[in-house]
Enzyme design. Structure first.
Site, PDB file in Angstrom:
ATOM      1  N   GLU A 288       0.839  -1.213   0.000  1.00 46.15           N
ATOM      2  CA  GLU A 288       0.000   0.000   0.000  1.00 46.15           C
ATOM      3  C   GLU A 288       0.871   1.259   0.000  1.00 46.15           C
ATOM      4  OE1 GLU A 288      -2.437  -1.474   3.313  1.00 46.15           O
ATOM      5  OE2 GLU A 288      -4.199  -1.025   2.105  1.00 46.15           O
TER       6      GLU A 288
ATOM      7  N   GLU B 196      -4.046  -9.718   3.816  1.00 45.59           N
ATOM      8  CA  GLU B 196      -4.885  -9.349   4.962  1.00 45.59           C
ATOM      9  C   GLU B 196      -6.023 -10.318   5.237  1.00 45.59           C
ATOM     10  OE1 GLU B 196      -3.381  -7.217   3.083  1.00 45.59           O
ATOM     11  OE2 GLU B 196      -2.664  -5.554   4.303  1.00 45.59           O
TER      12      GLU B 196
HETATM   13  N1  COA Z   1       4.279  -7.296  11.443  1.00 42.52           N
HETATM   14  C1  COA Z   1       5.037  -7.603  12.506  1.00 42.52           C
HETATM   15  N2  COA Z   1       6.029  -8.519  12.484  1.00 42.52           N
HETATM   16  C2  COA Z   1       6.233  -9.148  11.324  1.00 42.52           C
HETATM   17  C3  COA Z   1       5.471  -8.888  10.175  1.00 42.52           C
HETATM   18  C4  COA Z   1       4.449  -7.902  10.262  1.00 42.52           C
HETATM   19  N3  COA Z   1       3.700  -7.571   9.227  1.00 42.52           N
HETATM   20  N4  COA Z   1       5.911  -9.694   9.183  1.00 42.52           N
HETATM   21  C5  COA Z   1       6.940 -10.423   9.697  1.00 42.52           C
HETATM   22  N5  COA Z   1       7.126 -10.092  10.989  1.00 42.52           N
HETATM   23  C6  COA Z   1       8.120 -10.635  11.913  1.00 42.52           C
HETATM   24  C7  COA Z   1       7.793 -12.069  12.278  1.00 42.52           C
HETATM   25  O1  COA Z   1       6.846 -12.110  13.337  1.00 42.52           O
HETATM   26  C8  COA Z   1       9.145 -12.581  12.699  1.00 42.52           C
HETATM   27  O2  COA Z   1       9.418 -12.113  14.026  1.00 42.52           O
HETATM   28  P1  COA Z   1      10.076 -13.127  15.125  1.00 42.52           P
HETATM   29  O3  COA Z   1      11.396 -13.525  14.522  1.00 42.52           O
HETATM   30  O4  COA Z   1      10.189 -12.249  16.326  1.00 42.52           O
HETATM   31  O5  COA Z   1       9.113 -14.257  15.250  1.00 42.52           O
HETATM   32  C9  COA Z   1      10.095 -11.837  11.769  1.00 42.52           C
HETATM   33  O6  COA Z   1       9.371 -10.725  11.254  1.00 42.52           O
HETATM   34  C10 COA Z   1      10.562 -12.696  10.605  1.00 42.52           C
HETATM   35  O7  COA Z   1       9.411 -13.230   9.972  1.00 42.52           O
HETATM   36  P2  COA Z   1       9.189 -14.811   9.749  1.00 42.52           P
HETATM   37  O8  COA Z   1       7.717 -15.044   9.697  1.00 42.52           O
HETATM   38  O9  COA Z   1       9.976 -15.600  10.720  1.00 42.52           O
HETATM   39  O10 COA Z   1       9.858 -14.959   8.314  1.00 42.52           O
HETATM   40  P3  COA Z   1       9.461 -16.020   7.212  1.00 42.52           P
HETATM   41  O11 COA Z   1      10.451 -15.837   6.124  1.00 42.52           O
HETATM   42  O12 COA Z   1       9.268 -17.366   7.805  1.00 42.52           O
HETATM   43  O13 COA Z   1       8.007 -15.535   6.680  1.00 42.52           O
HETATM   44  C11 COA Z   1       6.398 -13.916   5.888  1.00 42.52           C
HETATM   45  C12 COA Z   1       7.887 -14.313   6.024  1.00 42.52           C
HETATM   46  C13 COA Z   1       6.355 -12.529   5.291  1.00 42.52           C
HETATM   47  C14 COA Z   1       5.684 -14.883   4.967  1.00 42.52           C
HETATM   48  C15 COA Z   1       5.716 -13.934   7.270  1.00 42.52           C
HETATM   49  O14 COA Z   1       6.517 -13.194   8.170  1.00 42.52           O
HETATM   50  C16 COA Z   1       4.348 -13.298   7.258  1.00 42.52           C
HETATM   51  O15 COA Z   1       3.371 -13.927   6.838  1.00 42.52           O
HETATM   52  N6  COA Z   1       4.237 -12.044   7.731  1.00 42.52           N
HETATM   53  C17 COA Z   1       2.984 -11.337   7.776  1.00 42.52           C
HETATM   54  C18 COA Z   1       2.730 -10.650   6.452  1.00 42.52           C
HETATM   55  C19 COA Z   1       1.387  -9.970   6.458  1.00 42.52           C
HETATM   56  O16 COA Z   1       0.363 -10.573   6.647  1.00 42.52           O
HETATM   57  N7  COA Z   1       1.436  -8.659   6.224  1.00 42.52           N
HETATM   58  C20 COA Z   1       0.268  -7.865   6.181  1.00 42.52           C
HETATM   59  C21 COA Z   1       0.024  -7.294   7.499  1.00 42.52           C
HETATM   60  S1  COA Z   1      -1.397  -6.290   7.524  1.00 42.52           S
END
Ligand code: COA
Length: 671
Positions: A493, A513
């Site tokens: 966004e 989302e």
């Molecule tokens: N907000 C807060 N923290 C986030 C985040 C977000 N949008 N996206 C990733 N993080 C954090 C994770 O919680 C993790 O923290 P931790 O190590 O303290 O547990 C860190 O970033 C690394 O992410 P991780 O999930 O371990 O990496 P990955 O490579 O396994 O997966 C994603 C990557 C992007 C697929 C996964 O992090 C994810 O689904 N994130 C959410 C994305 C999302 O829905 N964004 C829209 C939000 S409105």
């Protein structure tokens, strides 16, 4: 200190990624450093050297154990798990390092031993092979004093567990070639690490914090127990100092490093004698606590905070490191919940001064601020700002959360833009993400739980988050998003409100989302349809099914203007786009638009996850209503309110809880 660019990837590297690395010392942290390198550079040849064959065998066993765990957890596939163990060689013979382009010394903290090791290395590798030491305390100037080619040597200080902990201190000492420091920063940043440049002070930056934090804890033992100290400390850290010392067998290290600081800088650093007589501390594990009498708690809290701030101001006054690196390093490397400067920012200045005055009284000699406390707080914590040919490059840097956006970061981006947008010497802005994995993983999900169930608060949160985006809409100077990796949710966004997008070839965009039971409330239900109507079908699928949009598809659809092979090409393209848009850029349509009707769907995301029908219905209604809205502002308001509605559903509670608990949400149950 010479730091040419704040974002290490903005520099064009002077040499390529390493092909053959040797790690000297296979006993403790050495294999973990090697494992990090192999897991990120699988084609690398890795040689582990130790005087003990048993240590080498143990190290190779550790590689297999880590790779199997990664495989079991789905963090690696079978091919990656095999590659990480291939081309890894162990030897007790230094001749095996011949041909290396980088040798990392990770042996015992003994200066004479290290000097002997460096002589053995220098006798066997080319004069331009990089040599680094993992010492946590010994200044480069001392350990490398006998080297013939000092310009290729420095300290690279890793933190446990080195295969996973992103922080690495890179020491910029006078003899190190600037190109060496630049190359190390580039290599680390390109391989998922967080390089923090420090000067060559004893114990560098982060161990000055950690060692003195632990020493202070031990000095408090006359008035409190280890359990009491650890209980109070967990207000600031995930695990108390005594718990960590037990885990890391750290008592001898504190004795050694604080003796070094005491010998160099004064008796106030002398280690607590008790470190020499205790093997293991009797303390509580993180999550457990003991009752602490109020006066004792206050004394512990004051001294722990006092030492944190004393060391922090000293680090800044002596330019050992930068304030942003200090705070970020304390959180990533040392497990602090907030950086010391963030803590200072949250504390009324009179109270902070009281705490420092108490420290000065009880611990005479400890460094005290040399300027008003407020002056230490003037820095950007979450963004880096660089200048390339009159274009300000803003890099989002929250590696702990894949650069996810929260209020503080949004405010910092906006503040940087406002600072320069009327400056005639600035042509425009580029926004990019730190590292090579994420541009931005969206809005910070950690902030959502507090607003669930409160429609007005959630809608207001969306409006507040949008202040940067609405400002971008009204700007004259161009802002270009340079997607260096994934752009998810709020990250996409943000990118779609920039005036042009360029992307690295393997980057992708997603609106995940609905898989969290919420809606993308800061523009994704509005802007794409007004900006790229030709791609409306793709955006329907992105919004309803969380389908990924790969950079190449985005280019074909006209969402992205150009693709780059690597990060330096990416930034060059982005800067060129800014310059090309200097005469003006198009605006997002401010009138109703037509969007195609939503076709019936199976209620599942592209991943197969069953989605919430309630969330999907809210989404479809908001997209349709926003399209019909007479102005962009009215359409955006529909999005904010729809986010508020979604935050009040059972699906949102389930989706956000599931993310926090690292499990798949059960939307079939909640509806
Ligand atoms: N907000 C807060 N923290 C986030 C985040 C977000 N949008 N996206 C990733 N993080 C954090 C994770 O919680 C993790 O923290 P931790 O190590 O303290 O547990 C860190 O970033 C690394 O992410 P991780 O999930 O371990 O990496 P990955 O490579 O396994 O997966 C994603 C990557 C992007 C697929 C996964 O992090 C994810 O689904 N994130 C959410 C994305 C999302 O829905 N964004 C829209 C939000 S409105």
């Amino acid at each position: 200190m010479q730091v040419p660019q704040n974002n290490p990837l903005l520099q064009t590297p002077t040499r390529s990624l390493p092909r053959h690395v040797a790690v000297i010392g296979a006993g403790s942290i050495g294999p973990d450093i090697g494992y990090y390198l192999k897991s990120t550079l699988p084609d690398l040849k890795l040689t582990l050297i130790d005087i003990s064959q048993a240590a080498i065998d143990g190290a190779l066993g550790r590689f297999a154990e880590y790779a199997n765990k990664a495989l079991a957890k789905g963090k690696m596939n079978a091919q990656q798990a095999a590659a990480v163990q291939q081309n890894v060689h162990g030897s007790t013979d230094y001749d095996a390092i011949k041909g290396c382009d980088w040798v990392i010394e990770a042996a015992t903290e003994n200066i004479d031993l290290k000097r002997r090791i460096f002589a053995a290395i220098e006798a066997r590798v080319a004069s331009d092979a990089v040599i680094t030491s993992n010492t946590s305390s010994l200044p480069a100037e001392r350990i490398f004093s006998d080297l013939q080619h000092k310009e290729r040597a420095t300290v690279t200080h890793f933190f446990a567990p080195a295969w996973r902990n992103p922080a690495v201190e890179v020491i910029d000492w006078p003899e190190a070639a600037p190109a060496l420091v630049a190359w190390l920063r580039w290599v680390f940043c390109s391989t998922g690490k967080l390089p923090l440049v420090t000067s060559d002070a004893p114990c560098f930056m982060l161990d000055r914090i950690f060692d003195n934090w632990c020493n202070e804890a031990a000095l408090l033992l006359g008035q409190a127990t280890a359990s009491e100290v650890d209980t109070v400390a967990t207000e600031f850290v995930h695990a108390g100092p005594f718990f960590v010392l037990n885990l890391a067998h750290g008592n001898p290290i504190i004795t050694e490093t604080n003796t070094l600081q005491a010998d160099e800088e004064g008796e106030h650093y002398r280690p607590a004698p008790i470190f020499k007589s205790v093997q293991k501390w009797l303390t509580v594990a993180p999550g457990k606590r003991v009752e602490v009498p109020a006066a004792t708690a206050q004394a512990i809290r004051d001294r722990l905070l006092g030492i944190l701030w004393s060391q922090s101001v000293d680090i800044l006054d002596r330019a050992i490191g930068t304030p942003a690196d200090l705070d970020l390093g304390c959180c990533t490397a040392l497990g602090f919940k907030s950086g010391p400067l963030a803590l200072l920012r949250q504390t009324p200045l009179a109270e902070a001064q009281r705490i420092l005055d108490r420290l000065a009284q009880e611990r005479a000699g400890m460094p005290m601020p040399r300027k008003p406390l407020a002056d230490y707080l003037r820095f950007e914590r979450h963004v880096l700002v660089d200048d390339l040919d009159g274009v300000k490059v803003i890099t989002l840097r929250r590696p702990e959360a894949l650069n996810a956006l929260h209020d503080e970061m949004t405010d910092e981006i906006l503040a940087v833009i406002r600072r320069f947008e009327n400056d005639p010497g600035v042509a425009g802005f580029v926004i990019t993400g730190y590292g090579n994995k994420a541009f931005c993983a969206g809005a910070d999900i950690g902030r959502f739980p507090s607003m669930l169930g409160d429609k007005a608060a959630a809608a207001q949160y969306s409006r507040d988050c949008s202040r940067l985006l609405v400002h971008l809409d009204s700007m004259q100077k161009p802002v270009v998003a340079a997607l260096n990796g994934m752009a998810l949710g709020g990250g996409f966004e943000l990118a779609m409100r920039c005036h042009a997008l360029v992307a690295i070839e393997n980057s992708w965009m997603q609106l995940p989302e609905v898989s969290l039971g919420i809606l993308p409330g800061i523009g994704a239900m509005v802007v794409p349809y007004r900006r790229w109507p030709q791609a409306a079908g793709t955006f329907h699928a992105m919004l309803r099914r969380c389908e990924k949009l790969k950079a190449k598809q985005a280019l074909a659809l006209g969402v992205v203007d150009a693709l780059a092979k690597d990060s330096s090409e990416l930034i060059a393209l982005a800067v060129a786009r800014v310059q090309a848009l200097a005469q003006g850029h198009s605006r997002i349509a401010d009138a109703p638009v037509a969007v195609p009707a939503f076709e019936p769907m199976d209620g599942k995301a592209a991943s197969g996850m069953i989605l919430s029908p309630t969330t999907l219905a809210l989404l479809e209604r908001a997209v349709q209503q926003a399209a019909e809205a007479p102005t962009l502002a009215a359409a955006l308001e529909i999005g904010y309110l729809a986010f508020g509605d979604s935050a009040c559903t059972a699906a949102a509670r389930e989706g956000i809880a599931a993310f926090g608990e690292r499990r798949a949400p059960d939307f079939a149950r909640v509806g």
